[in-house]
Design a protein around this motif. Structure first.
Motif, PDB file in Angstrom:
ATOM      1  N   LYS A  30       0.874  -1.174   0.000  1.00  7.16           N
ATOM      2  CA  LYS A  30       0.000   0.000   0.000  1.00  7.16           C
ATOM      3  C   LYS A  30       0.910   1.221   0.000  1.00  7.16           C
ATOM      4  O   LYS A  30       1.519   1.546   1.020  1.00  7.16           O
ATOM      5  CB  LYS A  30      -0.913   0.049   1.220  1.00  7.16           C
ATOM      6  N   ILE A  31       0.992   1.881  -1.148  1.00  9.10           N
ATOM      7  CA  ILE A  31       1.921   3.001  -1.293  1.00  9.10           C
ATOM      8  C   ILE A  31       1.206   4.181  -1.929  1.00  9.10           C
ATOM      9  O   ILE A  31       0.469   4.030  -2.902  1.00  9.10           O
ATOM     10  CB  ILE A  31       3.123   2.609  -2.176  1.00  9.10           C
ATOM     11  N   VAL A  32       1.446   5.364  -1.368  1.00  7.27           N
ATOM     12  CA  VAL A  32       1.056   6.623  -2.012  1.00  7.27           C
ATOM     13  C   VAL A  32       2.291   7.502  -2.064  1.00  7.27           C
ATOM     14  O   VAL A  32       3.003   7.642  -1.064  1.00  7.27           O
ATOM     15  CB  VAL A  32      -0.058   7.354  -1.233  1.00  7.27           C
ATOM     16  N   GLY A  50       1.452   1.421   4.971  1.00  9.53           N
ATOM     17  CA  GLY A  50       0.855   0.835   6.168  1.00  9.53           C
ATOM     18  C   GLY A  50      -0.173  -0.213   5.783  1.00  9.53           C
ATOM     19  O   GLY A  50      -0.198  -0.695   4.647  1.00  9.53           O
ATOM     20  N   GLY A  51      -1.037  -0.560   6.708  1.00 11.26           N
ATOM     21  CA  GLY A  51      -1.981  -1.642   6.475  1.00 11.26           C
ATOM     22  C   GLY A  51      -3.271  -1.248   5.804  1.00 11.26           C
ATOM     23  O   GLY A  51      -4.078  -2.115   5.442  1.00 11.26           O
ATOM     24  N   ILE A  52      -3.512   0.029   5.617  1.00 15.59           N
ATOM     25  CA  ILE A  52      -4.836   0.519   5.222  1.00 15.59           C
ATOM     26  C   ILE A  52      -5.021   0.508   3.711  1.00 15.59           C
ATOM     27  O   ILE A  52      -4.350   1.232   2.976  1.00 15.59           O
ATOM     28  CB  ILE A  52      -5.058   1.940   5.780  1.00 15.59           C
ATOM     29  N   ASN A  53      -5.961  -0.316   3.242  1.00 20.06           N
ATOM     30  CA  ASN A  53      -6.362  -0.318   1.840  1.00 20.06           C
ATOM     31  C   ASN A  53      -7.409   0.764   1.591  1.00 20.06           C
ATOM     32  O   ASN A  53      -7.881   1.421   2.526  1.00 20.06           O
ATOM     33  CB  ASN A  53      -6.933  -1.686   1.464  1.00 20.06           C
ATOM     34  N   LEU A  54      -7.793   0.924   0.328  1.00 20.70           N
ATOM     35  CA  LEU A  54      -8.780   1.947  -0.044  1.00 20.70           C
ATOM     36  C   LEU A  54     -10.160   1.316  -0.144  1.00 20.70           C
ATOM     37  O   LEU A  54     -10.716   1.122  -1.219  1.00 20.70           O
ATOM     38  CB  LEU A  54      -8.376   2.611  -1.360  1.00 20.70           C
ATOM     39  N   GLY A  77      11.180   1.333  15.330  1.00 23.39           N
ATOM     40  CA  GLY A  77       9.795   1.091  14.967  1.00 23.39           C
ATOM     41  C   GLY A  77       9.692   0.625  13.531  1.00 23.39           C
ATOM     42  O   GLY A  77      10.545   0.950  12.695  1.00 23.39           O
ATOM     43  N   VAL A  78       8.677  -0.173  13.242  1.00 14.08           N
ATOM     44  CA  VAL A  78       8.368  -0.580  11.867  1.00 14.08           C
ATOM     45  C   VAL A  78       6.863  -0.440  11.680  1.00 14.08           C
ATOM     46  O   VAL A  78       6.079  -0.912  12.508  1.00 14.08           O
ATOM     47  CB  VAL A  78       8.786  -2.033  11.565  1.00 14.08           C
ATOM     48  N   VAL A  79       6.464   0.223  10.606  1.00 12.45           N
ATOM     49  CA  VAL A  79       5.063   0.299  10.208  1.00 12.45           C
ATOM     50  C   VAL A  79       5.010  -0.066   8.730  1.00 12.45           C
ATOM     51  O   VAL A  79       5.767   0.485   7.925  1.00 12.45           O
ATOM     52  CB  VAL A  79       4.476   1.706  10.416  1.00 12.45           C
ATOM     53  N   GLY A  80       4.135  -1.006   8.385  1.00 13.60           N
ATOM     54  CA  GLY A  80       4.087  -1.390   6.985  1.00 13.60           C
ATOM     55  C   GLY A  80       2.945  -2.325   6.660  1.00 13.60           C
ATOM     56  O   GLY A  80       1.895  -2.307   7.310  1.00 13.60           O
ATOM     57  N   THR A  81       3.182  -3.167   5.665  1.00 17.38           N
ATOM     58  CA  THR A  81       2.145  -4.083   5.156  1.00 17.38           C
ATOM     59  C   THR A  81       2.432  -5.532   5.520  1.00 17.38           C
ATOM     60  O   THR A  81       1.657  -6.417   5.174  1.00 17.38           O
ATOM     61  CB  THR A  81       2.060  -3.978   3.620  1.00 17.38           C
ATOM     62  N   ILE A  82       3.536  -5.802   6.231  1.00 21.08           N
ATOM     63  CA  ILE A  82       4.041  -7.168   6.393  1.00 21.08           C
ATOM     64  C   ILE A  82       3.423  -7.842   7.613  1.00 21.08           C
ATOM     65  O   ILE A  82       3.754  -7.532   8.761  1.00 21.08           O
ATOM     66  CB  ILE A  82       5.575  -7.176   6.515  1.00 21.08           C
TER      67      ILE A  82
END
Length: 514
Positions: free
Chosen positions: A252-254, A264-268, A443-448
């Protein structure tokens, strides 16, 4: 009512499923029609299955993943080897490897000027420098200073900040998502994107076809193209038995003008902003970046775009370097390192980053994850850290999105809790955040996710942070969320009925294939 029935019958997933059943049926008919040659066919399949087992044993795959494939192959040798060739062998074609090599050269060239900051970190903390150096070498992602980071939770906060930043775009907007769904969230974003196209902004969208199978109409990319939005579909879902179904773009990238980035984890989709209740309250997280480190996200997007777009001529990544710079250093910026992970390079970058954080922790490790489906290495790291006195806490959902996945998650509770790991379930609903906070430093914030799909099969991304202000935000949010969580006790783990434990044990054995 009749319209709904026809809509269901002609939905793409139904047609794909029917096509696959026809292919399987055709295989069965061939075997039956040529039954006089069955002994030769059977011998060939057994030989193929044995060769597949030998290949699996000698591969670099995770041992749990190997076992999950070896067991069904040996149980059903007539089909095991064939199915492994179709679904278990992640290899690019020669043409694709050649194309990827060219893209890798362009990526390395675009990032080659950014390889010095790790030496500055080494003067402060060699342990932090070692972690950053690993990501640089194996993910091809340099570390940056002078980057503002802001932790955004829940999804409603990310939605508002995203709209604010999109409206400021002057040059380009890149979006890459696993799931996009028509509704409140996407419709408002799409309206902004269309406005920006009219202003001359270069707008591009990548979405994963399997992730959007139930959320977007077929050939939705053509609709976006008709609006002036350039669009690519990642790994189109076609009705042919293939291992490519396993490898999805879960990122998830902008990126906005190369200066502002989100991941992060948030999809659209509306459940991510609690516009409607799907699995109780949806707890998710995202990180916003402003500054130098956004360049990593920009190059990540362009490299995938370069691979997918057949008519693409934009191979000069430097043309997309940000045209707006922050004149003064950001306060409390620390060091920021966005990175990606690919299933095609035989390097489990996401898992290694997590293991490094756990193994090097001195005081605490706080983890948000929707799925806790982990291999022996991760179990050992978590339990060893807890036994050594590190405060290890893991927050998982109370309400499942997939019952069988949640059953496997709970199958790991007992071994972790009896070693001193504290596990909490988010009682209001579903946790979809994927975050680590360690020792007030990392810290790590992502999609994993902490599951085999994210760690071994999906294309993923995340942001590793060292001494940024957002590390404290991740920590504080985690501790605050515990107020509405139920702690899992050893007694509750042991009081699970025997038949539930049996089901969990069976599911756990095949967890790497889920």
């Amino acid at each position: 009512m009749l319209n709904k029935v026809f809509k269901f019958l002609f939905h793409r997933i139904v047609l794909v499923a029917l096509s696959m059943l026809i292919q399987i049926g055709a295989l069965v008919i061939v075997i039956w029609r040529f039954n006089e040659y069955f002994v030769y066919f059977y011998a060939f399949c057994v030989l193929l299955s044995l060769l597949a087992v030998l290949w699996i044993i000698n591969s670099k795959s995770n041992p749990s993943y190997k076992i999950a494939w070896i067991v069904p192959i040996l149980l059903v040798p007539i089909f095991g080897g064939i199915f492994f060739l179709l679904f278990g062998n992640n290899r690019l074609s020669r043409r694709e490897r050649k194309k990827m090599a060219g893209i890798r050269e362009r990526v390395n060239s675009a990032l080659s000027e950014e390889w010095s900051i790790v030496n500055i970190i080494a003067a402060e903390d060699q342990n932090a420098a070692n972690q950053a150096r690993y990501i640089e070498k194996y993910a091809g992602a340099p570390v940056f200073s002078n980057t503002y980071t802001e932790y955004l939770t829940p999804g409603e906060m990310k939605f508002q900040r995203l709209k604010e930043e999109l409206r400021k775009a002057q040059h380009y907007i890149f979006l890459e998502y696993f799931i996009i769904e028509e509704g409140i969230m996407w419709d408002e974003i799409l309206e902004i994107l269309v406005e920006k196209v009219k202003e001359g902004v270069d707008v591009r969208v990548i979405y994963d076809d399997a992730g959007c199978l139930f959320t977007l109409p077929y050939r939705y990319d053509r609709k976006l193209e008709s609006m002036g939005i350039k669009c690519c579909v990642f790994n189109p879902f076609i009705p042919v038995l293939s291992f490519r179904f396993n490898n999805r773009d879960h990122r998830k990238i902008v990126v906005i003008d190369g200066f502002v980035g989100f991941t992060g984890g948030i999809n659209l989709a509306d459940e991510y902003i609690n516009a409607y209740e799907k699995h109780g309250h949806w707890k998710d997280a995202s990180i916003m970046l402003k500054g130098a480190a956004v360049w990593n996200l920009t190059v990540m997007f362009l490299s995938v775009w370069d691979f997918l777009r057949k008519d693409n001529t934009d191979s000069n990544y430097d043309a997309y370097r940000p045209q707006v710079y922050h004149p003064e250093p950001f306060p409390d910026a620390g060091y920021t390192q966005p990175f990606c992970d690919s299933p095609m390079d035989d390097e489990a970058v996401g898992e290694t980053v997590y293991l490094n954080l756990i193994n090097k922790a001195k005081r605490y490790v706080y983890i948000n994850t929707p799925y806790l489906i982990i291999d022996n290495e991760m179990v050992t790291a978590l339990t060893s850290a807890a036994k050594s006195g590190v405060d290890v806490r893991i927050l998982t959902p109370h309400i499942a999105d997939k019952w069988y996945v949640h059953a496997v998650t709970r199958a790991y509770y007992e071994v972790l809790v009896e070693s001193g790991v504290k596990i909490y379930e988010y009682t209001p609903g579903f946790v979809h955040a994927k975050t680590f906070a360690v020792d007030d430093e990392y810290g790590v914030v992502g999609t994993i996710n902490l599951d085999y799909r994210s760690l071994y099969l999906h294309y993923e991304c995340a942001v590793w942070m060292y001494r940024t202000r957002s590390v404290y935000q991740v920590r504080d949010d985690f501790l605050e969320t515990l107020n509405v969580c139920e702690q899992i006790t050893l007694e509750s783990c042991r009081n699970v009925p025997w038949y539930v434990k049996a089901i969990r044990a069976i599911l756990r054995a095949f967890a790497p294939l889920m």
